[in-house]
Design a protein around this motif. Structure first.
Motif, PDB file in Angstrom:
ATOM      1  N   GLY A  84       0.804  -1.218   0.000  1.00 31.35           N
ATOM      2  CA  GLY A  84       0.000   0.000   0.000  1.00 31.35           C
ATOM      3  C   GLY A  84       0.837   1.269   0.000  1.00 31.35           C
ATOM      4  O   GLY A  84       0.434   2.281  -0.577  1.00 31.35           O
ATOM      5  N   SER A  88      -0.124   3.675  -3.013  1.00 29.90           N
ATOM      6  CA  SER A  88      -0.788   4.930  -2.639  1.00 29.90           C
ATOM      7  C   SER A  88       0.133   6.137  -2.757  1.00 29.90           C
ATOM      8  O   SER A  88      -0.296   7.278  -2.547  1.00 29.90           O
ATOM      9  N   ILE A 131      -7.583   1.295  -3.828  1.00 36.33           N
ATOM     10  CA  ILE A 131      -6.558   2.184  -4.390  1.00 36.33           C
ATOM     11  C   ILE A 131      -6.465   1.976  -5.907  1.00 36.33           C
ATOM     12  O   ILE A 131      -6.401   2.938  -6.681  1.00 36.33           O
TER      13      ILE A 131
END
Length: 410
Positions: A84, A88, A131
């Motif tokens: 992540g 992100s 995401i």
């Protein structure tokens, strides 16, 4: 950066990668924890700077380890959180493409289907899918093409954790927005979820359906039965969302079917839900068995009142469906006080709106009971005796015939 500093930085990264390659599970857990502490929230350029412009080398190792070990749940939450960080990061297109090229979406969807994995791990997988979905339409299409709607829906239905349920619901909503090729697939997936057993999941599904319905525009007929059945819920928050969705569907193709269903449920059949063997007392079993039907009767009366108060056109449609006869029957149902109260309040609206209804209801009730009804419909059921209740249940009122005669005369 001077060449000596570049060399030092590259040497440091190479040592890091060597330690990773040679490290045990505990070593990698420590390295991931350090990575998260130092790099969470960083942009793509900052990550590249941290890894001497070769961050992809670590990212590739990380994703490979996940693919090899996710079925065992080996520190999966840390692994997914580390992914992540990359996905992100601002300007993370490079990492996104690398993740997709190695089958990252399929891996995340497979994680959702692993019964042995913790809900927390699945929540992290859902967040990564969110995401990816937020990156644009083509990414949403990729998730849907990979049977993502089915995987996310099943995860929502089976999960026992609110955080996972909420994340799954948010992802389904996201997949419906800006995704015309697959928004109907998401819509039908949500409809299938209405029969799941978790009240929180049911509430979330109804909330998302209220958002998705205007996107798909056309209401599918398969929504009618499960939506009306949710009026049986013992949870008021589920009933509330169901009623709200029903009111919003009054401008759709399923309006006639919904109105017919609401009227029918005012006079439920004798068929009940299957008894639970754990209830050994016949009286307790009978009461518990009938409760969902009685709740549905009360909720149907409440919904009818709301709809009739908002639209005269709907009021007349309900009258043509013999709603007055059915409301009088529900008022005489001494098994459930709230069903009596809700039916009484709904009937009051029709009586005050239409003189022909007032005339027929007065005749069916008798003067004394009718006067009590008009004085305070909200508490009429508290003062009703058995004979009056039986009179209401046995009524033969048929306003639809009168309406037909009036329409033919005019």
């Amino acid at each position: 950066m001077s060449s000596s500093k570049e060399q030092a930085s590259i040497s440091q990264v190479m040592c890091f990668l060597h330690e990773w390659d040679q490290g045990s599970k505990m070593v990698r857990v420590r390295m991931l924890s350090d990575f998260l502490a130092k790099n969470t929230g960083k942009t793509c350029p900052e990550l590249e700077h941290e890894f001497a412009q070769v961050a992809s080398l670590f990212f590739a190792r990380l994703t490979a380890w996940i693919r090899l070990t996710y079925m065992f749940g080996t520190c999966l939450d840390l692994q997914l959180k580390a992914v992540g960080v990359f996905l992100s990061a601002n300007s993370s297109h490079q990492y996104m493409m690398e993740f997709l090229e190695v089958g990252g979406v399929l891996t995340l969807l497979e994680i959702l289907g692993q019964d042995k994995l913790k809900d927390g791990d699945k929540t992290e997988a859902l967040r990564l899918l969110q995401i990816i979905a937020n990156a644009g339409q083509k990414y949403k299409e990729l998730i849907c093409e990979s049977y993502g709607v089915k995987a996310v829906a099943e995860c929502l239905a089976k999960s026992e954790t609110e955080g996972t349920q909420e994340t799954a619901a948010a992802l389904l909503e996201s997949l419906a927005h800006g995704n015309p090729k697959y928004h109907n697939q998401v819509y039908k997936g949500l409809i299938s979820l209405m029969t799941c057993i978790s009240p929180r999941a049911q509430q979330l599904v109804l909330q998302v359906l209220r958002v998705v319905q205007p996107i798909v525009k056309t209401a599918h007929h398969s929504i009618v039965e499960p939506l009306l059945n949710l009026l049986r819920s013992l949870h008021l928050e589920v009933q509330y969302e169901a009623i709200e969705l029903i009111t919003e569907l009054m401008q759709s193709e399923v309006r006639p079917a919904l109105l017919r269903g609401l009227v029918v449920f005012l006079k439920p059949t004798k068929d009940r839900n299957p008894k639970h063997k754990i209830l050994e007392d016949p009286e307790v079993a009978k009461m518990t068995d009938s409760l969902p039907v009685l709740l549905q009767q009360a909720a149907s009366a409440k919904t009818i009142r709301i709809l009739a108060q908002r639209s005269e056109e709907i009021s007349k449609e309900l009258l043509s469906l013999r709603v007055i006869h059915h409301l009088l029957y529900a008022m005489g149902n001494q098994e459930h006080a709230d069903a009596q109260r809700q039916a009484s309040l709904a009937l009051e609206h029709f009586v005050r709106m239409y003189p022909v209804v007032e005339e027929h209801v007065r005749r069916a009730m008798g003067t004394r009971l009718f006067e009590s009804f008009m004085h305070n419909a909200d508490v009429l059921h508290l003062n009703m005796d058995d004979i009056q209740a039986d009179i209401l249940r046995s009524n033969k009122v048929n306003i639809s015939c009168v309406l037909e005669e009036q329409n033919s005369d005019s």
